[in-house]
Enzyme design. Structure first.
Site, PDB file in Angstrom:
ATOM      1  N   HIS A   1      -7.557  39.625  14.705  1.00 22.50           N
ATOM      2  CA  HIS A   1      -8.876  39.373  13.941  1.00 22.50           C
ATOM      3  C   HIS A   1      -8.716  37.841  13.296  1.00 22.50           C
ATOM      4  O   HIS A   1      -9.471  37.661  12.290  1.00 22.50           O
ATOM      5  CB  HIS A   1      -9.233  40.367  12.955  1.00 22.50           C
ATOM      6  CG  HIS A   1      -9.250  41.774  13.521  1.00 22.50           C
ATOM      7  ND1 HIS A   1     -10.517  42.243  13.759  1.00 22.50           N
ATOM      8  CD2 HIS A   1      -8.384  42.495  14.233  1.00 22.50           C
ATOM      9  CE1 HIS A   1     -10.309  43.240  14.490  1.00 22.50           C
ATOM     10  NE2 HIS A   1      -9.133  43.715  14.707  1.00 22.50           N
TER      11      HIS A   1
ATOM     12  N   LYS B   1      18.443  20.584  -0.251  1.00 25.66           N
ATOM     13  CA  LYS B   1      19.094  20.907  -1.529  1.00 25.66           C
ATOM     14  C   LYS B   1      19.746  19.643  -2.361  1.00 25.66           C
ATOM     15  O   LYS B   1      19.661  20.034  -3.230  1.00 25.66           O
ATOM     16  CB  LYS B   1      20.437  21.760  -1.107  1.00 25.66           C
ATOM     17  CG  LYS B   1      20.086  22.838  -0.319  1.00 25.66           C
ATOM     18  CD  LYS B   1      21.573  23.909  -0.120  1.00 25.66           C
ATOM     19  CE  LYS B   1      21.113  25.274   0.561  1.00 25.66           C
ATOM     20  NZ  LYS B   1      22.154  26.138   0.766  1.00 25.66           N
TER      21      LYS B   1
ATOM     22  N   GLU C   1      17.681  27.437  -6.410  1.00 23.47           N
ATOM     23  CA  GLU C   1      16.645  28.191  -6.561  1.00 23.47           C
ATOM     24  C   GLU C   1      17.273  29.420  -7.086  1.00 23.47           C
ATOM     25  O   GLU C   1      16.800  30.336  -7.895  1.00 23.47           O
ATOM     26  CB  GLU C   1      15.886  28.626  -5.389  1.00 23.47           C
ATOM     27  CG  GLU C   1      15.178  27.272  -4.807  1.00 23.47           C
ATOM     28  CD  GLU C   1      15.943  26.347  -3.940  1.00 23.47           C
ATOM     29  OE1 GLU C   1      17.046  26.133  -4.067  1.00 23.47           O
ATOM     30  OE2 GLU C   1      15.072  25.881  -3.091  1.00 23.47           O
TER      31      GLU C   1
ATOM     32  N   GLY D   1      24.496  31.539   7.457  1.00 18.53           N
ATOM     33  CA  GLY D   1      23.391  32.158   6.533  1.00 18.53           C
ATOM     34  C   GLY D   1      22.636  32.872   7.288  1.00 18.53           C
ATOM     35  O   GLY D   1      22.436  34.092   6.802  1.00 18.53           O
ATOM     36  N   ARG D   2      21.976  32.326   8.427  1.00 17.09           N
ATOM     37  CA  ARG D   2      20.874  33.082   9.073  1.00 17.09           C
ATOM     38  C   ARG D   2      21.333  34.205   9.945  1.00 17.09           C
ATOM     39  O   ARG D   2      20.308  34.854  10.458  1.00 17.09           O
ATOM     40  CB  ARG D   2      19.877  31.981   9.812  1.00 17.09           C
ATOM     41  CG  ARG D   2      20.695  31.404  10.600  1.00 17.09           C
ATOM     42  CD  ARG D   2      19.955  29.954  11.023  1.00 17.09           C
ATOM     43  NE  ARG D   2      20.727  28.938  11.829  1.00 17.09           N
ATOM     44  CZ  ARG D   2      21.374  28.122  11.285  1.00 17.09           C
ATOM     45  NH1 ARG D   2      21.274  28.070  10.073  1.00 17.09           N
ATOM     46  NH2 ARG D   2      21.850  27.149  12.103  1.00 17.09           N
TER      47      ARG D   2
ATOM     48  N   LYS E   1      25.652  32.632  -0.325  1.00 16.49           N
ATOM     49  CA  LYS E   1      26.840  32.292   0.284  1.00 16.49           C
ATOM     50  C   LYS E   1      27.637  31.139  -0.438  1.00 16.49           C
ATOM     51  O   LYS E   1      28.895  31.460  -0.637  1.00 16.49           O
ATOM     52  CB  LYS E   1      26.626  31.711   1.761  1.00 16.49           C
ATOM     53  CG  LYS E   1      28.019  31.516   2.502  1.00 16.49           C
ATOM     54  CD  LYS E   1      27.262  31.050   3.953  1.00 16.49           C
ATOM     55  CE  LYS E   1      28.561  30.453   4.883  1.00 16.49           C
ATOM     56  NZ  LYS E   1      28.246  29.950   6.224  1.00 16.49           N
TER      57      LYS E   1
ATOM     58  N   GLU F   1      15.912  26.853  12.799  1.00 17.20           N
ATOM     59  CA  GLU F   1      16.859  26.505  11.912  1.00 17.20           C
ATOM     60  C   GLU F   1      18.086  26.238  12.919  1.00 17.20           C
ATOM     61  O   GLU F   1      19.046  25.229  12.720  1.00 17.20           O
ATOM     62  CB  GLU F   1      17.362  27.476  10.476  1.00 17.20           C
ATOM     63  CG  GLU F   1      17.955  26.475   9.761  1.00 17.20           C
ATOM     64  CD  GLU F   1      18.321  27.299   8.395  1.00 17.20           C
ATOM     65  OE1 GLU F   1      17.142  27.653   7.598  1.00 17.20           O
ATOM     66  OE2 GLU F   1      19.376  27.739   7.879  1.00 17.20           O
TER      67      GLU F   1
HETATM   68  C1  G6Q Z   1      20.876  29.526   6.614  1.00 19.78           C
HETATM   69  C2  G6Q Z   1      20.842  28.393   5.994  1.00 19.78           C
HETATM   70  C3  G6Q Z   1      20.172  28.568   4.528  1.00 19.78           C
HETATM   71  C4  G6Q Z   1      20.914  29.608   3.568  1.00 19.78           C
HETATM   72  C5  G6Q Z   1      20.149  29.283   2.002  1.00 19.78           C
HETATM   73  C6  G6Q Z   1      20.912  29.863   1.036  1.00 19.78           C
HETATM   74  O1  G6Q Z   1      21.609  29.613   7.567  1.00 19.78           O
HETATM   75  O2  G6Q Z   1      22.078  27.952   5.635  1.00 19.78           O
HETATM   76  O3  G6Q Z   1      18.970  29.377   4.912  1.00 19.78           O
HETATM   77  O4  G6Q Z   1      20.949  30.745   3.839  1.00 19.78           O
HETATM   78  O5  G6Q Z   1      20.225  28.042   1.906  1.00 19.78           O
HETATM   79  O6  G6Q Z   1      21.980  29.421   0.787  1.00 19.78           O
HETATM   80  P1  G6Q Z   1      23.187  30.183  -0.151  1.00 19.78           P
HETATM   81  O7  G6Q Z   1      23.332  31.457   0.438  1.00 19.78           O
HETATM   82  O8  G6Q Z   1      24.436  29.457  -0.048  1.00 19.78           O
HETATM   83  O9  G6Q Z   1      22.622  30.364  -1.156  1.00 19.78           O
END
Ligand code: G6Q
Length: 542
Positions: free
Chosen positions: A382, A510, A210, A265-266, A204, A351
């Site tokens: 199990h 981050k 990463e 994001g989620r 996003k 989150e």
């Molecule tokens: C979700 C969070 C988090 C995010 C990641 C990746 O709601 O904000 O999980 O999706 O940190 O972020 P980017 O999509 O910006 O790389």
């Protein structure tokens, strides 16, 4: 937070603390029907919770007092309910079909047109990749798709691609790389060819360390293994809200699929972040997924609170956490294809609602989100189910299953469902001392042996669970299931009074690693760190 309904629920819990579910079922042959609901193709039996009709009446009163309907109206109206980031929350607009009577407006502008524009872009691209007209630099069809993203840009698409494996394009193999640990990328790169691989860089913000580290290494690998600079555009596409950073990275913005800051994001698998889903399942499949979610959204937006599936699921959860003391919630999908669902829900719920202050910044007076965890059944049986049955903590379980199987082994499916149903029955009924005695006597044990063994074989029972049934695992039913949990999360966030749409805890992570990484890179440990951190850094450097 402790409104009058809350206080009434506190007293009600005291008054019903000796409630035995087995007795409730024995006294009321309609209990299962009373505490079940069907909507948007999903059936939930929540009768195996420590509830009575009065519990539900009071919980619904709590929902009214906390303003669930009013908060929903604000979300639907495109208000900036994510106050700490000053953002609207409009992921429901992503699954609102073209021509729908419902419109989602942001500052008076219908966001539907933008949504449809990006969907059309996705349709064109995914069709080309799927039918082989989109080719790699050497003219070969794409065979492997690697989604590079993390958190919300990984968990949703990955979970859905795994869940819809049966419907996927036979030529395309999906891979997901999220961890910055090079092992994750190396593992995938060792299996794919530069000629036939398409990388989706999904971020996003397009600033996540990463993801950018993995994307840079993937491009280096491409160039070092026969890929030409001129062909990067055929092998790398981006999904982002940040065109400037995408261009800086070197991806042609013509190959960028956009989304918007009003998609958290989620909550983003319904946006272009779901490109991998659309590639695997086709745009028609992706739109079925959206349709299933829309079906649930409309139910949520229009059904009265007492016949509203996400509301009821949320309220039962609140009862278990805030009045019965549960601090964790197990999710057990009896469907191997849903094996990433617990991880997805972990992010969605923890989150969103893992907060200690309310929307105005006041410290919460009661617990909010429980720890969400789980594994597919029957595997969990199990392993950790021992604790669910006989451990010292009472942990509610969501059992999730499909009545009909997609596969070719119906006997397996019957056995799977038998286990699913048996587990919820066993958690609820337990096994009394008298039953244990009878069993052991029948095995020929003497009185001393029976006396010694009984405490170990005794199950208290009365342990709560929901059973959530889909007819079949399809794009549509999966869409409805995910939307159900999203809306449940929303309702619980309203009850707890938190902002479910920010994630400052993630932002902290981050920032933090950057300083330490810069010091590790040059081998200098700043004196500003604490003793433990300095010692760990020196050990890593040496
Ligand atoms: C979700 C969070 C988090 C995010 C990641 C990746 O709601 O904000 O999980 O999706 O940190 O972020 P980017 O999509 O910006 O790389």
């Amino acid at each position: 937070m402790k409104t009058s309904a809350w206080n009434a629920l506190d007293s009600h819990r005291l008054a019903t603390q000796n409630l035995r579910l087995a007795d409730e079922f024995a006294h009321d042959e309609h209990r299962a029907q009373k505490f079940s609901i069907e909507a948007a193709g999903i059936f939930i039996d929540y009768s195996k919770n420590l509830i009575t009709a009065e519990t539900m009446r009071l919980l619904l009163e709590l929902a009214r007092e906390r303003g669930v309907t009013q908060r929903l109206d604000l979300m639907l109206a495109g208000e900036r309910i994510n106050v700490s980031e000053h953002r609207a929350v409009l992921h429901m607009a992503l699954r609102n079909p073209a021509g729908s009577v419902r419109r989602y407006l942001l500052d008076g502008i219908d966001v539907g047109d933008e949504v449809q524009r990006v969907l059309a872009h996705m349709r064109k691209f995914t069709q080309q990749v799927r039918d082989g007209t989109w080719q790699g630099g050497t003219g070969r069809e794409i065979a492997d798709i690697v989604n590079i993203g993390i958190g919300g840009s990984d968990l949703g698409p990955q979970m859905v691609c795994e869940a819809l494996r049966e419907f996927a394009h036979p030529r395309l193999t999906m891979h997901f790389v999220s961890n910055v640990d090079g092992a994750a990328l190396e593992r995938v790169l060792s299996k794919v060819s530069t000629e036939t691989t398409l990388f989706i860089v999904a971020s996003k913000t397009f600033t996540t360390q990463e993801t950018l580290t993995n994307a840079t290494s993937a491009r280096d690998w491409f160039l070092a293994n026969g890929g030409r600079e001129a062909d990067v555009a055929k092998h790398f596409v981006a999904v982002s809200t940040n065109a400037v950073e995408v261009a800086k990275f070197g991806i042609d913005t013509a190959n960028m699929f956009e989304f918007w800051d009003w998609v958290g994001g989620r909550y983003s698998l319904w946006s272009a972040i779901g490109l991998s889903i659309a590639l695997a399942n086709g745009m028609d499949g992706f739109e079925e997924l959206l349709a299933g979610a829309h079906f649930m959204d409309e139910h949520f937006a229009t059904a009265p609170l007492d016949a509203n599936m996400p509301v009821l699921l949320a309220l039962v959860g609140v009862w278990n956490v805030n009045f019965c003391g549960a601090s964790s919630q197990c999710v057990a999908p009896y469907a191997q294809d849903l094996h990433r669902l617990p991880a997805f829900l972990q992010q969605l719920e923890m989150e969103s609602n893992g907060k200690s202050v309310d929307r105005d910044g006041n410290v919460l007076a009661a617990p909010s989100c429980p720890v969400i965890w789980g594994e597919p059944g029957t595997n969990g049986q199990h392993a950790f189910f021992q604790l669910l049955h006989q451990g010292t903590s009472v942990i509610p379980v969501d059992f999730i299953a499909a009545v009909h199987c997609n596969g070719k082994l119906p006997d397996h499916h019957r056995l799977l469902l038998a286990n699913c149903i048996a587990q919820s029955e066993a958690l609820m009924l337990g096994k009394s001392e008298a039953q244990v005695h009878t069993e052991l006597r029948a095995q020929g044990l003497n009185a001393t042996e029976i006396y010694a063994l009984t405490p170990h074989k005794f199950f208290a029972g009365n342990r709560p669970s929901n059973t959530i049934l889909l007819d079949k695992l399809t794009p549509k039913s999966l869409g409805a299931l995910i939307a159900l949990y999203e809306q449940k999360t929303f309702v619980q966030g309203v009850i707890w009074g938190v902002n479910s749409f920010d994630q400052w805890g993630v932002e902290l992570g981050k920032q933090l690693a950057k300083t330490i990484d810069a010091e590790l890179k040059v081998g200098i440990v700043s004196e500003a760190h604490d003793g433990s951190t300095k010692a760990l850094m020196r050990r890593v450097i040496s």
